[in-house]
Design a protein around this motif. Structure first.
Motif, PDB file in Angstrom:
ATOM      1  N   ARG A  57      -2.834  20.384 -19.382  1.00 23.02           N
ATOM      2  CA  ARG A  57      -1.666  20.333 -20.264  1.00 23.02           C
ATOM      3  C   ARG A  57      -2.075  20.498 -21.731  1.00 23.02           C
ATOM      4  O   ARG A  57      -1.422  21.229 -22.488  1.00 23.02           O
ATOM      5  CB  ARG A  57      -0.921  19.007 -20.056  1.00 23.02           C
ATOM      6  N   GLU A  60      -3.079  24.176 -22.372  1.00 24.64           N
ATOM      7  CA  GLU A  60      -1.898  25.042 -22.428  1.00 24.64           C
ATOM      8  C   GLU A  60      -1.284  25.024 -23.828  1.00 24.64           C
ATOM      9  O   GLU A  60      -0.936  26.072 -24.386  1.00 24.64           O
ATOM     10  CB  GLU A  60      -0.894  24.562 -21.388  1.00 24.64           C
ATOM     11  N   ALA A  69      -2.634  32.605 -25.394  1.00 23.60           N
ATOM     12  CA  ALA A  69      -2.207  32.480 -24.011  1.00 23.60           C
ATOM     13  C   ALA A  69      -2.461  33.797 -23.289  1.00 23.60           C
ATOM     14  O   ALA A  69      -2.638  34.849 -23.910  1.00 23.60           O
ATOM     15  CB  ALA A  69      -0.728  32.106 -23.939  1.00 23.60           C
ATOM     16  N   HIS A 130      -6.501  29.699 -16.542  1.00 21.61           N
ATOM     17  CA  HIS A 130      -6.229  30.564 -17.694  1.00 21.61           C
ATOM     18  C   HIS A 130      -7.098  31.818 -17.723  1.00 21.61           C
ATOM     19  O   HIS A 130      -7.073  32.558 -18.709  1.00 21.61           O
ATOM     20  CB  HIS A 130      -6.410  29.766 -18.997  1.00 21.61           C
TER      21      HIS A 130
END
Length: 331
Positions: A57, A60, A69, A130
């Protein structure tokens, strides 16, 4: 620290009781169980320990903050390293497996669950989620681990091994961690993430630079850091350091001990300090912000300096990481 300037372009925070990075600068008490809790739901959070979910979290948020991102323009040309600091991160998974072995023998173990007991599990989940294909490592070096992780990330960038790095400090509030620390001892439940980049890479993608990391130093004690700050040509207005090893300072410099509000932060402390320093600089402070972590006995201290990118003068540590000298004079 390295031959290439390292900058901070994004931060993320997933700490129970806190909403934003600026909340780290407050002195208001954070009551256990009170305040907002990080949202740890979603398909990608399933079958993961609490530390990994907290870290995911925070990462992100940090990647979004830095416009890095996965869907960001130009991201495919960026090599991102993953550096995690956590001393107790997946302790609950390790205890679960050892209890199962003690009760039922190794025959009761599932091979699918074995990766969860690796100390590098958190970093692995971050990289998989990611698509981070750069160097991947975890540090478990005690209270200095968070700042050590930032120094390692900057070293990877300076050596050309990565264009940028995701640095995470995470410690969960779980039953095994509470048992290890003893009854009545408050422990952090949360994660902090910082995006570091080389100055050139940040400039090429026109990223907003939040802070410059000017130096990282190991010293034999906090007393050496105190002496250097006393004589600095441009002393900080904020020094982030645990107060339990801090002598009487006797100056207008604000000393902020995050552990007094959040509990024992262990390996997450240094990264939390970095996020707090960025929040201080975001507020317009032109002076450098110092972050220091040390062992409980004060026998070793690691210090980083962060400054605003538009500050008129550079403040740099005179010694490289690994030396035992500290020279924080303004150049």
């Amino acid at each position: 620290m390295t031959g290439r300037a390292t900058v901070v372009t994004g931060v993320g925070l997933a700490v129970t009781g806190l909403r934003t990075a600026a909340d780290l600068l407050s002195t208001d008490p954070v009551e256990p169980g009170a305040g907002p809790s990080p949202d740890l739901t979603g398909r990608h959070m399933r079958h993961k320990d609490r530390a990994s979910r907290l870290a995911l979290r925070a990462v992100e948020q940090a990647l979004d903050d830095a416009s890095l991102a996965a869907e960001s323009t130009g991201r495919e040309h960026t090599t991102l390293a993953t550096v995690v600091s956590s001393n107790f991160g997946n302790l609950d998974s390790v205890c679960e497996f050892t209890d199962r072995i003690a009760e039922h023998s190794t025959a009761a173990l599932s091979p699918l669950g074995l990766p969860h007991v690796s100390s590098n599990a958190i970093a692995g989940w971050i990289a998989i989620r990611h698509g981070l294909r750069g160097p991947n490592l975890t540090l478990c070096s005690g209270r200095t681990s968070g700042l050590d992780a930032l120094v390692w990330a900057a070293t990877l960038i300076g050596a050309g091994r990565a264009d940028a790095a995701v640095v995470v400090g995470v410690e969960p509030d779980t039953g095994p961690v509470r048992s290890l620390h003893g009854p009545g001892r408050r422990v952090l439940d949360g994660a902090a993430a910082v995006i570091l980049e080389s100055e050139a890479h940040a400039a090429n993608r026109q990223a907003i630079v939040r802070a410059l990391i000017d130096g990282g130093c190991h010293s034999d004690s906090v007393d050496q850091v105190v002496a250097a700050i006393r004589t600095a040509a441009r002393p900080p207005r904020l020094w982030l350091t645990p107060a339990d090893v801090l002598p009487e300072f006797g100056s207008p410099i604000r000393v902020l001990d995050l552990t007094r509000r959040l509990g024992e932060c262990s390996g997450a402390l240094g990264v939390l300090q970095c996020v707090a320093a960025v929040a201080q600089l975001d507020g317009g402070d032109r002076n450098p912000v110092y972050a220091t972590c040390s062992d409980p006995h004060g026998d070793e201290a690691v210090t980083l300096q962060l400054r605003a990118p538009h500050a008129a003068a550079s403040v740099s540590a005179g010694s490289r990481v690994g030396n035992h000298e500290l020279d924080l004079e303004e150049r």
